[in-house]
Design an enzyme around this catalytic site. Structure first.
Site, short mmCIF file in Angstrom:
data_model
loop_
_atom_site.label_atom_id
_atom_site.label_comp_id
_atom_site.label_asym_id
_atom_site.label_seq_id
_atom_site.Cartn_x
_atom_site.Cartn_y
_atom_site.Cartn_z
N ASP A 84 0.82 -1.21 0.00
CA ASP A 84 0.00 0.00 0.00
C ASP A 84 0.86 1.27 0.00
O ASP A 84 1.93 1.30 0.61
CB ASP A 84 -0.88 -0.03 1.28
CG ASP A 84 -1.96 1.02 1.25
OD1 ASP A 84 -2.35 1.47 0.16
OD2 ASP A 84 -2.42 1.41 2.34
N ASN A 102 -10.87 -3.25 -5.03
CA ASN A 102 -10.07 -2.28 -5.80
C ASN A 102 -10.65 -1.99 -7.20
O ASN A 102 -10.22 -1.05 -7.86
CB ASN A 102 -8.61 -2.73 -5.91
CG ASN A 102 -7.83 -2.61 -4.62
OD1 ASN A 102 -6.91 -3.37 -4.36
ND2 ASN A 102 -8.19 -1.64 -3.77
C1 FPP Z 1 -5.37 -2.72 0.62
O1 FPP Z 1 -5.81 -1.47 0.85
C2 FPP Z 1 -4.21 -2.62 -0.29
C3 FPP Z 1 -4.10 -3.37 -1.39
C4 FPP Z 1 -5.10 -4.39 -1.79
C5 FPP Z 1 -2.92 -3.18 -2.24
C6 FPP Z 1 -3.29 -2.22 -3.29
C7 FPP Z 1 -2.13 -2.07 -4.21
C8 FPP Z 1 -2.31 -1.87 -5.49
C9 FPP Z 1 -3.64 -1.75 -6.09
C10 FPP Z 1 -1.13 -1.70 -6.38
C11 FPP Z 1 -0.34 -2.98 -6.49
C12 FPP Z 1 0.23 -3.04 -7.78
C13 FPP Z 1 1.50 -3.26 -8.05
C14 FPP Z 1 1.86 -3.37 -9.46
C15 FPP Z 1 2.56 -3.35 -7.01
P1 FPP Z 1 -6.99 -0.81 0.04
O2 FPP Z 1 -6.49 0.47 -0.51
O3 FPP Z 1 -7.56 -1.79 -0.93
O4 FPP Z 1 -8.06 -0.60 1.17
P2 FPP Z 1 -8.29 0.65 2.11
O5 FPP Z 1 -9.20 1.54 1.33
O6 FPP Z 1 -8.89 0.08 3.35
O7 FPP Z 1 -6.95 1.29 2.39
#
Ligand code: FPP
Length: 244
Positions: free
Chosen positions: A23, A71
């Site tokens: 993140d 996402n």
């Molecule tokens: C969870 O927080 C974080 C993730 C699921 C990781 C998100 C990372 C990416 C989309 C980029 C990864 C890509 C590469 C190429 C390294 P969240 O933001 O989904 O949830 P939150 O809103 O609770 O913080």
């Protein structure tokens, strides 16, 4: 030299399984006046560095949260940029596979991904199946609640077919119905970027995981940060509900 290899210190225990929520890419880019996609690009490089480092220190399992079931709510541009990056990353990983000896596995429903990405993922799993290096579990279109629901449905279907009885369900059998079947629970879960939440990641498997939070944004997260997390893990007293 990484902290836990220092000969002068007491040997540090390496967790068997480390899981990371990758993140902070968007904020990293924003701080530099760059588009969010630029952050994801550097984030993908950070992942490559950490996977190689994990392999070099002898870690057995590394699970990374790359894209959640939630996402998809992000802009279409951002989602397709992330998917393209993942595709490129996997293509390169397949190319370098014999050298890297990293074993790939995926947690999540890949059927919603592009056919090209599904193909790269399937090829990475197949090509790396016999490799003895670190196993990287890539969480793609992954959500822990979705994972638990799927397992519950699968077990309910077995019951409906007369192949199982509800009262016979054990924790071990339920674990075997999750995407993570066969993978030991994570010992250490790391969330960079300063957020103090778990965001639907490994809810079942993290029952006794140690958490490590850091303000470092994922693109800046490197081997020394992983060392710091392992160091912190070594100062925890894990009791699993018992007494030490
Ligand atoms: C969870 O927080 C974080 C993730 C699921 C990781 C998100 C990372 C990416 C989309 C980029 C990864 C890509 C590469 C190429 C390294 P969240 O933001 O989904 O949830 P939150 O809103 O609770 O913080």
């Amino acid at each position: 030299m990484p902290l836990f290899q220092k000969k002068t210190e007491a040997p540090r225990e390496l967790p068997t399984h480390i899981a990371i929520i990758m993140d902070g890419n968007g904020r990293w880019a924003k701080k530099r006046g760059l588009p969010r996609t630029a952050g994801h690009k550097v984030g993908a490089e950070a992942f490559r560095t950490i996977a190689n480092y994990a392999k070099s220190i002898g870690l057995r399992y590394l699970t990374v949260y790359a894209f959640s079931t939630e996402n998809w709510k992000r802009s279409e541009d951002e989602v397709s940029a992330i998917m393209e990056l993942l595709e490129k990353y996997l293509r390169e990983a397949i190319r370098d596979m014999d050298k890297n000896r990293v074993r790939f596995c995926f947690f999540g429903d890949l059927s919603r991904l592009s056919p090209a990405l599904q193909k790269e993922a399937a090829e990475a799993v197949e090509r790396s199946a016999g490799y003895e290096g670190v196993q990287v579990n890539f969480c793609l279109n992954y959500g822990a609640r979705d994972e638990i629901l799927r397992a519950a449905r699968a077990f309910a279907a077995k019951c409906a077919a007369g192949e199982a009885k509800p009262e016979d369900l054990t924790e071990a059998e339920f674990s075997g119905l999750l995407w993570s079947a066969g993978v030991p629970d994570p010992d250490l879960i790391i969330r960079p970027s300063g957020e103090l939440r778990i965001s639907n990641f490994l809810l079942w498997q993290s029952a006794y995981a140690e958490y490590y939070f850091t303000d470092t944004l994922w693109p800046d997260f490197g081997p020394k940060d992983l060392d710091a997390a392992i160091d912190a893990y070594n100062h925890r007293s894990r009791r699993f509900g018992g007494v030490k």
